[in-house]
Design a protein around this motif. Sequence first.
Motif, PDB file in Angstrom:
ATOM      1  N   ILE A 159       4.832 -34.731  27.200  1.00 47.98           N
ATOM      2  CA  ILE A 159       4.453 -35.970  26.436  1.00 47.98           C
ATOM      3  C   ILE A 159       2.785 -36.125  26.951  1.00 47.98           C
ATOM      4  N   THR A 160       2.054 -35.862  26.140  1.00 46.10           N
ATOM      5  CA  THR A 160       0.788 -35.592  26.215  1.00 46.10           C
ATOM      6  C   THR A 160      -0.201 -36.306  25.291  1.00 46.10           C
TER       7      THR A 160
ATOM      8  N   ASP B 200       3.766 -35.678  21.144  1.00 48.22           N
ATOM      9  CA  ASP B 200       2.155 -35.846  21.062  1.00 48.22           C
ATOM     10  C   ASP B 200       1.638 -37.195  20.900  1.00 48.22           C
ATOM     11  N   LEU B 201       1.116 -37.634  22.092  1.00 47.93           N
ATOM     12  CA  LEU B 201       0.628 -39.268  22.002  1.00 47.93           C
ATOM     13  C   LEU B 201      -0.629 -39.352  21.272  1.00 47.93           C
ATOM     14  N   THR B 202      -1.418 -38.254  20.770  1.00 44.02           N
ATOM     15  CA  THR B 202      -2.397 -38.567  19.805  1.00 44.02           C
ATOM     16  C   THR B 202      -1.869 -38.887  18.654  1.00 44.02           C
ATOM     17  N   ASP B 203      -1.038 -38.502  18.283  1.00 43.24           N
ATOM     18  CA  ASP B 203      -0.337 -38.793  16.793  1.00 43.24           C
ATOM     19  C   ASP B 203      -0.130 -40.027  16.356  1.00 43.24           C
ATOM     20  N   ARG B 204      -0.796 -40.748  15.761  1.00 40.33           N
ATOM     21  CA  ARG B 204      -0.853 -42.080  15.545  1.00 40.33           C
ATOM     22  C   ARG B 204       0.276 -42.572  14.493  1.00 40.33           C
ATOM     23  N   THR B 205       0.863 -41.515  13.818  1.00 37.59           N
ATOM     24  CA  THR B 205       1.963 -41.560  12.696  1.00 37.59           C
ATOM     25  C   THR B 205       3.304 -41.644  13.314  1.00 37.59           C
ATOM     26  N   LEU B 206       3.316 -41.344  14.495  1.00 36.68           N
ATOM     27  CA  LEU B 206       4.646 -41.204  15.348  1.00 36.68           C
ATOM     28  C   LEU B 206       5.162 -42.923  15.611  1.00 36.68           C
ATOM     29  N   ASP B 207       6.585 -43.057  15.450  1.00 34.40           N
ATOM     30  CA  ASP B 207       7.057 -44.301  15.899  1.00 34.40           C
ATOM     31  C   ASP B 207       7.609 -44.210  17.244  1.00 34.40           C
ATOM     32  N   PHE B 208       6.740 -44.507  18.218  1.00 31.41           N
ATOM     33  CA  PHE B 208       6.887 -44.348  19.685  1.00 31.41           C
ATOM     34  C   PHE B 208       8.173 -45.201  20.185  1.00 31.41           C
ATOM     35  N   ALA B 209       8.346 -46.325  19.513  1.00 29.95           N
ATOM     36  CA  ALA B 209       9.378 -47.347  20.170  1.00 29.95           C
ATOM     37  C   ALA B 209      10.690 -46.628  19.556  1.00 29.95           C
ATOM     38  N   SER B 210      10.610 -45.803  18.899  1.00 26.99           N
ATOM     39  CA  SER B 210      12.076 -44.919  18.642  1.00 26.99           C
ATOM     40  C   SER B 210      12.185 -43.986  19.516  1.00 26.99           C
ATOM     41  N   ILE B 211      11.544 -43.513  20.257  1.00 25.69           N
ATOM     42  CA  ILE B 211      11.708 -42.302  21.108  1.00 25.69           C
ATOM     43  C   ILE B 211      12.395 -42.638  22.499  1.00 25.69           C
ATOM     44  N   ALA B 212      13.533 -42.381  22.370  1.00 27.14           N
ATOM     45  CA  ALA B 212      14.426 -42.697  23.947  1.00 27.14           C
ATOM     46  C   ALA B 212      14.806 -41.210  24.386  1.00 27.14           C
TER      47      ALA B 212
ATOM     48  N   ILE C 196      -5.224 -46.358  24.816  1.00 26.51           N
ATOM     49  CA  ILE C 196      -4.126 -46.110  23.644  1.00 26.51           C
ATOM     50  C   ILE C 196      -2.793 -45.152  24.264  1.00 26.51           C
ATOM     51  N   ALA C 197      -3.285 -44.354  25.209  1.00 33.94           N
ATOM     52  CA  ALA C 197      -2.202 -43.766  25.895  1.00 33.94           C
ATOM     53  C   ALA C 197      -1.016 -44.665  26.635  1.00 33.94           C
ATOM     54  N   VAL C 198      -1.445 -45.547  27.276  1.00 35.78           N
ATOM     55  CA  VAL C 198      -0.786 -46.663  28.008  1.00 35.78           C
ATOM     56  C   VAL C 198      -0.091 -47.337  26.848  1.00 35.78           C
ATOM     57  N   SER C 199      -0.521 -47.707  25.934  1.00 34.09           N
ATOM     58  CA  SER C 199      -0.004 -48.634  24.737  1.00 34.09           C
ATOM     59  C   SER C 199       1.257 -47.741  24.233  1.00 34.09           C
ATOM     60  N   ARG C 200       1.072 -46.613  23.918  1.00 41.37           N
ATOM     61  CA  ARG C 200       1.930 -45.713  23.391  1.00 41.37           C
ATOM     62  C   ARG C 200       3.018 -45.144  24.492  1.00 41.37           C
ATOM     63  N   LEU C 201       3.010 -44.889  25.632  1.00 38.27           N
ATOM     64  CA  LEU C 201       3.961 -44.752  26.596  1.00 38.27           C
ATOM     65  C   LEU C 201       4.901 -45.945  27.050  1.00 38.27           C
ATOM     66  N   ARG C 202       4.162 -47.262  26.853  1.00 36.15           N
ATOM     67  CA  ARG C 202       4.785 -48.404  27.303  1.00 36.15           C
ATOM     68  C   ARG C 202       6.021 -48.444  26.165  1.00 36.15           C
ATOM     69  N   GLN C 203       5.711 -47.878  24.932  1.00 39.22           N
ATOM     70  CA  GLN C 203       6.869 -48.067  23.866  1.00 39.22           C
ATOM     71  C   GLN C 203       7.959 -47.080  23.887  1.00 39.22           C
ATOM     72  N   LEU C 204       7.996 -46.033  24.838  1.00 34.61           N
ATOM     73  CA  LEU C 204       8.964 -45.024  25.086  1.00 34.61           C
ATOM     74  C   LEU C 204      10.036 -45.870  25.839  1.00 34.61           C
ATOM     75  N   ARG C 205      11.232 -45.389  25.759  1.00 35.21           N
ATOM     76  CA  ARG C 205      12.571 -45.511  26.591  1.00 35.21           C
ATOM     77  C   ARG C 205      12.914 -44.696  27.466  1.00 35.21           C
ATOM     78  N   GLY C 206      12.222 -44.961  28.680  1.00 40.22           N
ATOM     79  CA  GLY C 206      12.747 -43.861  29.678  1.00 40.22           C
ATOM     80  C   GLY C 206      14.027 -43.633  29.987  1.00 40.22           C
ATOM     81  N   SER C 207      14.643 -44.649  30.249  1.00 41.48           N
ATOM     82  CA  SER C 207      16.250 -44.646  30.460  1.00 41.48           C
ATOM     83  C   SER C 207      16.778 -43.679  31.636  1.00 41.48           C
ATOM     84  N   GLY C 208      15.760 -43.638  32.582  1.00 41.13           N
ATOM     85  CA  GLY C 208      15.964 -42.984  33.772  1.00 41.13           C
ATOM     86  C   GLY C 208      15.777 -41.567  33.864  1.00 41.13           C
ATOM     87  N   ALA C 209      14.887 -41.255  32.689  1.00 39.40           N
ATOM     88  CA  ALA C 209      14.551 -39.519  32.781  1.00 39.40           C
ATOM     89  C   ALA C 209      13.515 -39.477  33.994  1.00 39.40           C
TER      90      ALA C 209
END
Length: 255
Positions: free
Chosen positions: A6-7, A33-45, A66-79
């Motif tokens: 995740i970069t 790719d965290l630079t891809d603004r078309t991704l729905d980061f909140a849907s990635i778990a 912008i990376a902080v903002s997109r990382l915060r949307q991910l669902r780590g779930s203990g990964a």
Amino acid sequence: MTVFTITFSPTGGTQKCADLLANGLAPSHTVIDLTDRTLDFASIAFSADDICVIAVPAYGGRVPDIAVSRLRQLRGSGARAVLGAVYGNRAFEDTLLELRDTLEAAGFRPVAAVTALAEHSIVREIAAGQPDDTDAAQLAGFAAKIRERLESGFVPEPLAVPGNVPYRTFGGVPLKPQADPAACDGCGKCAALCPVGAIPADQPAETDAAACISCMRCLSVCPNSARAVNPDMLAGLAQKLNALCGERKQNELFL
């Protein structure tokens, strides 16, 4: 177990470092790719069985906003997360600490961290060609030690990394790439790939300076080399950084 990278890597150096680490952990990995603004980061778990190599460049000793903002949307779930702060031979300062805090808040479990060198994204002669063969060997060695940590099942609480709170203040870089209208053919590649949408799709020779984060993605992808930064400002920055970055820094591992 699935391994992910995740970069946030606008010019490719951070991705190279992340790939070198991930290749040492598994024969293949999935790229987010965290630079891809078309991704729905909140849907990635993720799941607790996953391993995520999460790497960002140091912008003024910080994680890009912008990376902080997109990382915060991910669902780590203990990964389990392997952190990477990549920098152009000046300093990484609070980048690892901010990245660790951001990932813990998103539900990841940081188990190891690495700082790695890559060619400076603006002043390209600094750390030119890095990561090179020496870096690759070091990162492969780090990956072997991280793999041992992962196989042990031990997760530090919390992972100890350098840095300070409050994080250092970073107001951005004044160098904003501009296009030469005579050289720009309007292909729109820069607009499509800008991580923050600072280039209008219908006017790719323009730049929204307020939105631009000086990541230099547009320079790296333009097929006509139509974009550049102010040469006088670039020369001034190069002089300043060369005075600070004369000695090659070392990649570091934190377990």
